[in-house]
Design a protein around this motif. Structure first.
Motif, PDB file in Angstrom:
ATOM      1  N   LYS A   1       0.837  -1.228   0.000  1.00  0.00           N
ATOM      2  CA  LYS A   1       0.000   0.000   0.000  1.00  0.00           C
ATOM      3  C   LYS A   1       0.862   1.265   0.000  1.00  0.00           C
ATOM      4  CE  LYS A   1      -3.646  -2.516   0.028  1.00  0.00           C
ATOM      5  NZ  LYS A   1      -3.994  -2.901  -1.343  1.00  0.00           N
ATOM      6  N   VAL A   2       1.944   1.216  -0.789  1.00  0.00           N
ATOM      7  CA  VAL A   2       2.830   2.378  -0.873  1.00  0.00           C
ATOM      8  C   VAL A   2       3.049   2.796  -2.325  1.00  0.00           C
ATOM      9  CG1 VAL A   2       4.003   2.051   1.328  1.00  0.00           C
ATOM     10  CG2 VAL A   2       4.846   0.821  -0.684  1.00  0.00           C
ATOM     11  N   ALA A   3       2.060   2.493  -3.199  1.00  0.00           N
ATOM     12  CA  ALA A   3       2.172   2.858  -4.606  1.00  0.00           C
ATOM     13  C   ALA A   3       1.742   4.311  -4.803  1.00  0.00           C
ATOM     14  CB  ALA A   3       1.327   1.923  -5.461  1.00  0.00           C
ATOM     15  N   PHE A   4       2.666   5.157  -5.235  1.00  0.00           N
ATOM     16  CA  PHE A   4       2.372   6.547  -5.581  1.00  0.00           C
ATOM     17  C   PHE A   4       2.777   6.755  -7.033  1.00  0.00           C
ATOM     18  CE2 PHE A   4       2.937   6.451  -1.054  1.00  0.00           C
ATOM     19  CZ  PHE A   4       1.984   7.332  -0.567  1.00  0.00           C
ATOM     20  N   PHE A   5       2.014   7.600  -7.733  1.00  0.00           N
ATOM     21  CA  PHE A   5       2.266   7.834  -9.152  1.00  0.00           C
ATOM     22  C   PHE A   5       2.126   9.318  -9.449  1.00  0.00           C
ATOM     23  CE2 PHE A   5       0.611   8.548 -13.421  1.00  0.00           C
ATOM     24  CZ  PHE A   5       1.498   7.836 -14.204  1.00  0.00           C
ATOM     25  N   GLU A   6       2.992   9.855 -10.279  1.00  0.00           N
ATOM     26  CA  GLU A   6       2.884  11.261 -10.672  1.00  0.00           C
ATOM     27  C   GLU A   6       3.150  11.378 -12.175  1.00  0.00           C
ATOM     28  OE1 GLU A   6       4.791  15.582  -9.422  1.00  0.00           O
ATOM     29  OE2 GLU A   6       5.415  13.806  -8.338  1.00  0.00           O
ATOM     30  N   PRO A   7       2.167  11.892 -12.947  1.00  0.00           N
ATOM     31  CA  PRO A   7       2.426  12.090 -14.376  1.00  0.00           C
ATOM     32  C   PRO A   7       3.308  13.330 -14.570  1.00  0.00           C
ATOM     33  CG  PRO A   7       0.223  12.851 -13.822  1.00  0.00           C
ATOM     34  CD  PRO A   7       0.833  12.358 -12.543  1.00  0.00           C
ATOM     35  N   ASP A   8       3.838  13.453 -15.771  1.00  0.00           N
ATOM     36  CA  ASP A   8       4.656  14.630 -16.058  1.00  0.00           C
ATOM     37  C   ASP A   8       3.781  15.883 -15.975  1.00  0.00           C
ATOM     38  OD1 ASP A   8       6.958  15.913 -16.555  1.00  0.00           O
ATOM     39  OD2 ASP A   8       7.091  15.398 -18.674  1.00  0.00           O
ATOM     40  N   SER A   9       4.379  17.003 -15.615  1.00  0.00           N
ATOM     41  CA  SER A   9       3.630  18.246 -15.482  1.00  0.00           C
ATOM     42  C   SER A   9       4.494  19.395 -15.976  1.00  0.00           C
ATOM     43  CB  SER A   9       3.284  18.481 -14.019  1.00  0.00           C
ATOM     44  OG  SER A   9       4.483  18.609 -13.279  1.00  0.00           O
ATOM     45  N   GLU A  10       3.840  20.542 -16.255  1.00  0.00           N
ATOM     46  CA  GLU A  10       4.618  21.725 -16.680  1.00  0.00           C
ATOM     47  C   GLU A  10       5.591  22.125 -15.592  1.00  0.00           C
ATOM     48  OE1 GLU A  10       2.368  25.007 -18.211  1.00  0.00           O
ATOM     49  OE2 GLU A  10       1.235  23.658 -19.527  1.00  0.00           O
TER      50      GLU A  10
END
Ligand code: 1HN
Length: 341
Positions: A167-176
């Motif tokens: 339960k430690v899955a973090f996700f971040e898409p690319d951003s400006e």
């Protein structure tokens, strides 16, 4: 209380359930057995490759697919290969880019074919050559691109099911915002890693690492002059350049060579393993079941399954593999057993 079988009236169990409690003696037996799958599985390249080609015509990273990835789907779910590991094949066609993102899931890529494609890790372009291993540690930005005329194809290896289970899955898409960020050090900061014979382990720092085939393969061949390991043949481990420890805290990568006619002894260990056939042909025996393999096939060994490998061809056989065993070692959960045969 009377000795022997426990007599409990059924209203007790109903009342337990209402109190959100469960009786140890009712639920513990299956947990004590572990319940992991016992069967190996294989994905043959002559079936995988046509599907990848079809995916190439149907979807792309530029058409909202994020990545053109076909996951080797194991018995538990369509997104996992073993209960702890995900393996997949990815293709980036000429002119395509797979957008940058980052996640706490760690990944490794073993390049199958590429001429001028790259993975960008933490803002740095790493060119891909066949046989290279490229590491994207947990939470490092990574995207892919191909400015050549040849499709780029590689094997992905991820600790995704393990990270999700914790339960430690973090996700971040690319951003400006990320795009605007200056890369603090304009110089090259990707390290080049090497291999060693099997040995001790420790923890490590996180930065991109590339293990070029041109450096790893000669070391494997050098080791092939020696006796090798009775259970693994000639095997080297991709070690972290800063620590001398495993490739990643959760993933260990290996390259192994079986000489013509070589047959290893049988053992089992905790930790599942995904094997990819780089060269040659042979078979592995998993819990007594023979699985024949050849170049570019991928097969999965579940945890704690008896296994041995054989090179039945007349050339050297080379297997690339990855496993979550480093995580198990850290947690004190690694164990192995040798079969007396
Ligand atoms: C992923 O992020 C990649 O970044 C490839 O190339 C395969 C499979 C499952 C989950 C995430 C990539 C993946 C993945």
């Amino acid at each position: 209380m009377q000795k022997g079988k426990t007599q409990v009236d059924s209203s007790f169990y109903q009342d337990l359930e209402e109190a959100s409690l469960s009786a140890f003696w009712k639920v513990i037996a299956p947990l004590q057995k572990g319940g992991s799958p016992r069967r190996g599985r294989i994905w043959r390249w002559d079936q995988v490759h046509p599907m990848l080609e079809r995916a190439g015509k149907l979807v792309g990273p530029d058409q909202g697919a994020e990545r053109r990835v076909l996951i080797f789907a194991g018995a538990e779910s369509s997104a996992t290969t073993t209960p702890t590991l995900t393996a997949s094949v990815q293709m980036v066609l000429p002119g395509e880019t797979a957008p940058s993102h980052r996640h706490t899931i760690s990944a490794i890529r073993f390049v199958l074919s590429a001429k001028g494609a790259f993975t960008e890790v933490e803002g740095e372009r790493i060119p891909m050559e066949p046989g290279d291993l490229i590491v994207t540690p947990a939470w490092s930005w990574h995207g892919h691109g191909n400015e050549s005329r040849e499709p780029a194809v590689w094997l992905d290896g991820l600790d995704a099911p393990l990270v999700r289970a914790l339960k430690v899955a973090f996700f971040e898409p690319d951003s400006e915002e990320h795009q605007k960020q200056e890369i603090p050090d304009s110089g090259r900061h990707t390290a080049t890693g090497s291999v060693r014979a099997l040995g001790a382990h420790s923890s490590q720092a996180a930065f991109p690492v590339v293990y070029p085939w041109s450096e790893v393969y000669p070391e494997l061949q050098h080791q092939a002059a020696g006796a090798g390991d009775p259970y693994d043949g000639v095997i080297v481990e991709y070690v972290h350049p800063a620590t001398g420890g495993p490739t990643l805290p959760t993933l260990g990568c290996y390259l192994q060579l079986l000489r013509p006619g070589e047959k290893t002894r049988t053992h089992r260990h905790t930790g599942s393993v995904i094997y990819h056939v780089v060269r040659g042909s042979g078979y592995s025996t998993l819990e007594g079941e023979r699985i024949d393999w050849q170049k570019r096939d991928t097969f999965a060994l579940p945890s704690w399954v008896w296994h041995a490998h054989s090179n039945s061809g007349s050339e050297e056989a080379i297997l690339f593999s990855f496993t979550e065993a480093p995580a198990l070692r850290t947690l004190g959960l690694y164990r192995q057993e040798e079969k007396s045969d």
